[in-house]
Design an enzyme around this catalytic site. Structure first.
Site, short mmCIF file in Angstrom:
data_model
loop_
_atom_site.label_atom_id
_atom_site.label_comp_id
_atom_site.label_asym_id
_atom_site.label_seq_id
_atom_site.Cartn_x
_atom_site.Cartn_y
_atom_site.Cartn_z
N HIS A 7 -11.08 -25.01 19.74
CA HIS A 7 -9.88 -25.25 20.55
C HIS A 7 -9.43 -23.99 21.26
CE1 HIS A 7 -8.03 -24.15 16.57
NE2 HIS A 7 -7.13 -23.51 17.31
N GLU A 43 2.67 -28.60 16.44
CA GLU A 43 1.50 -28.56 17.31
C GLU A 43 1.02 -29.94 17.69
OE1 GLU A 43 -1.21 -26.69 14.19
OE2 GLU A 43 -2.45 -28.28 15.01
N GLN A 60 -4.91 -26.98 21.76
CA GLN A 60 -3.89 -26.96 20.70
C GLN A 60 -2.60 -26.42 21.33
OE1 GLN A 60 -4.26 -23.89 17.65
NE2 GLN A 60 -3.63 -25.35 16.06
N HIS A 84 -4.59 -18.02 21.83
CA HIS A 84 -5.81 -17.67 21.09
C HIS A 84 -6.93 -18.63 21.45
CE1 HIS A 84 -3.93 -20.67 18.34
NE2 HIS A 84 -5.16 -21.00 18.03
N GLU A 134 -9.75 -17.23 16.37
CA GLU A 134 -9.66 -18.02 15.14
C GLU A 134 -11.04 -18.58 14.83
OE1 GLU A 134 -6.76 -21.15 15.65
OE2 GLU A 134 -7.35 -22.20 13.81
N1 CMX Z 1 -3.39 -12.21 21.74
C1 CMX Z 1 -3.69 -10.93 22.11
N2 CMX Z 1 -3.03 -9.85 21.64
C2 CMX Z 1 -2.02 -10.08 20.78
C3 CMX Z 1 -1.66 -11.38 20.36
C4 CMX Z 1 -2.39 -12.47 20.89
N3 CMX Z 1 -2.11 -13.74 20.55
N4 CMX Z 1 -0.64 -11.30 19.49
C5 CMX Z 1 -0.36 -9.99 19.37
N5 CMX Z 1 -1.18 -9.26 20.15
C6 CMX Z 1 -1.16 -7.82 20.34
C7 CMX Z 1 0.20 -7.36 20.81
O1 CMX Z 1 0.31 -7.43 22.22
C8 CMX Z 1 0.30 -5.95 20.28
O2 CMX Z 1 -0.37 -5.09 21.15
P1 CMX Z 1 0.27 -3.68 21.58
O3 CMX Z 1 0.39 -2.91 20.29
O4 CMX Z 1 -0.74 -3.11 22.52
O5 CMX Z 1 1.59 -4.01 22.21
C9 CMX Z 1 -0.47 -6.02 18.98
O6 CMX Z 1 -1.34 -7.17 19.09
C10 CMX Z 1 0.45 -6.22 17.79
O7 CMX Z 1 1.25 -7.35 18.09
P2 CMX Z 1 2.70 -7.63 17.54
O8 CMX Z 1 3.45 -8.34 18.62
O9 CMX Z 1 3.31 -6.39 16.93
O10 CMX Z 1 2.42 -8.72 16.44
P3 CMX Z 1 1.94 -8.56 14.94
O11 CMX Z 1 1.08 -7.35 14.76
O12 CMX Z 1 3.10 -8.76 14.05
O13 CMX Z 1 1.02 -9.88 14.86
C11 CMX Z 1 -1.09 -10.87 14.76
C12 CMX Z 1 -0.15 -10.02 15.59
C13 CMX Z 1 -2.34 -11.15 15.57
C14 CMX Z 1 -1.47 -10.13 13.46
C15 CMX Z 1 -0.34 -12.20 14.42
O14 CMX Z 1 -0.01 -12.86 15.62
C16 CMX Z 1 -1.11 -13.13 13.54
O15 CMX Z 1 -1.17 -12.98 12.33
N6 CMX Z 1 -1.77 -14.17 14.14
C17 CMX Z 1 -2.53 -15.13 13.38
C18 CMX Z 1 -1.72 -16.37 13.04
C19 CMX Z 1 -1.31 -17.15 14.25
O16 CMX Z 1 -1.43 -16.72 15.39
N7 CMX Z 1 -0.79 -18.40 13.99
C20 CMX Z 1 -0.37 -19.32 15.03
C21 CMX Z 1 -1.48 -20.29 15.43
C22 CMX Z 1 -1.80 -21.27 14.32
C23 CMX Z 1 -3.04 -22.11 14.58
O17 CMX Z 1 -3.83 -21.82 15.46
O18 CMX Z 1 -3.21 -23.12 13.85
CO CO Z 2 -5.50 -22.49 16.56
#
Ligand code: CMX
Ligand code: CO
Length: 146
Positions: A7, A43, A60, A84, A134
């Site tokens: 997705h 979602e 998604q 993502h 993912e």
């Molecule tokens: N795509 C690309 N870059 C991303 C991002 C994304 N989706 N999310 C965060 N970033 C980048 C930010 O821009 C930031 O970069 P800079 O330092 O250069 O500014 C850096 O990563 C850190 O981001 P943050 O805003 O401080 O966010 P966190 O570190 O707290 O969290 C992450 C980032 C990836 C660890 C967190 O989003 C995560 O755990 N994601 C996995 C879970 C998820 O996304 N769940 C929702 C979807 C569920 C599903 O698909 O079922």
């Molecule tokens: Co997903």
């Protein structure tokens, strides 16, 4: 082995309006919807096509359920858009371990529950050229519930 695009995750402010956009514009219907409290999302999965590995590809659509969720934080910073991508595999544990060995941060020790009873994990976007990635293993039998 990663065998399909499972997705594309799209963050939105208003799930119902976004679902309606995809229905009215492209004719895509909701295949499944759920709330995943652990991920902090409401979602909708829109099935686009079946794939040669026996799975399927979806869009998604994701609306945050709480302000401290990953999607809410991302929306605050970026506005709506592609959040993502997700690759499908028959064995998320093996693929995550192999990718971790290559030096990419895998965000979960053990895969967690994703859409439709799937098992999911994520790779850190900073280790993937800016793309939150993912990995998904679908539940053995998908049973859509609306
Ligand atoms: N795509 C690309 N870059 C991303 C991002 C994304 N989706 N999310 C965060 N970033 C980048 C930010 O821009 C930031 O970069 P800079 O330092 O250069 O500014 C850096 O990563 C850190 O981001 P943050 O805003 O401080 O966010 P966190 O570190 O707290 O969290 C992450 C980032 C990836 C660890 C967190 O989003 C995560 O755990 N994601 C996995 C879970 C998820 O996304 N769940 C929702 C979807 C569920 C599903 O698909 O079922
Ligand atoms: Co997903």
């Amino acid at each position: 082995m990663l065998t399909r695009i499972d997705h594309i995750g799209i963050a939105c402010f208003d799930l119902d309006r976004t679902v309606e956009f995809y229905r009215a514009t492209y004719g895509f219907e909701v295949y499944h919807s759920e709330v995943n409290e652990e991920q902090g999302v409401r979602e909708a999965m829109l099935k686009i096509n079946e794939t040669s590995d026996g799975g399927a590809s979806y869009l998604q659509l994701l609306e945050p359920t709480r302000p401290d969720s990953a999607v809410a934080k991302w929306l605050d910073k970026n506005g709506e858009g592609v959040h993502h991508i997700a690759f499908g595999t028959a064995d998320v544990d093996a693929d995550a371990a192999g990718i971790k060995d290559k030096g990419v941060r895998v965000l979960y020790e053990e895969p967690r529950r994703g859409s439709m009873g799937s098992r999911i994990t994520f790779l850190h976007p900073k280790d993937c050229h800016g793309v939150l990635t993912e990995l998904v293993t679908s539940a053995p039998v998908e049973s859509p519930e609306h």
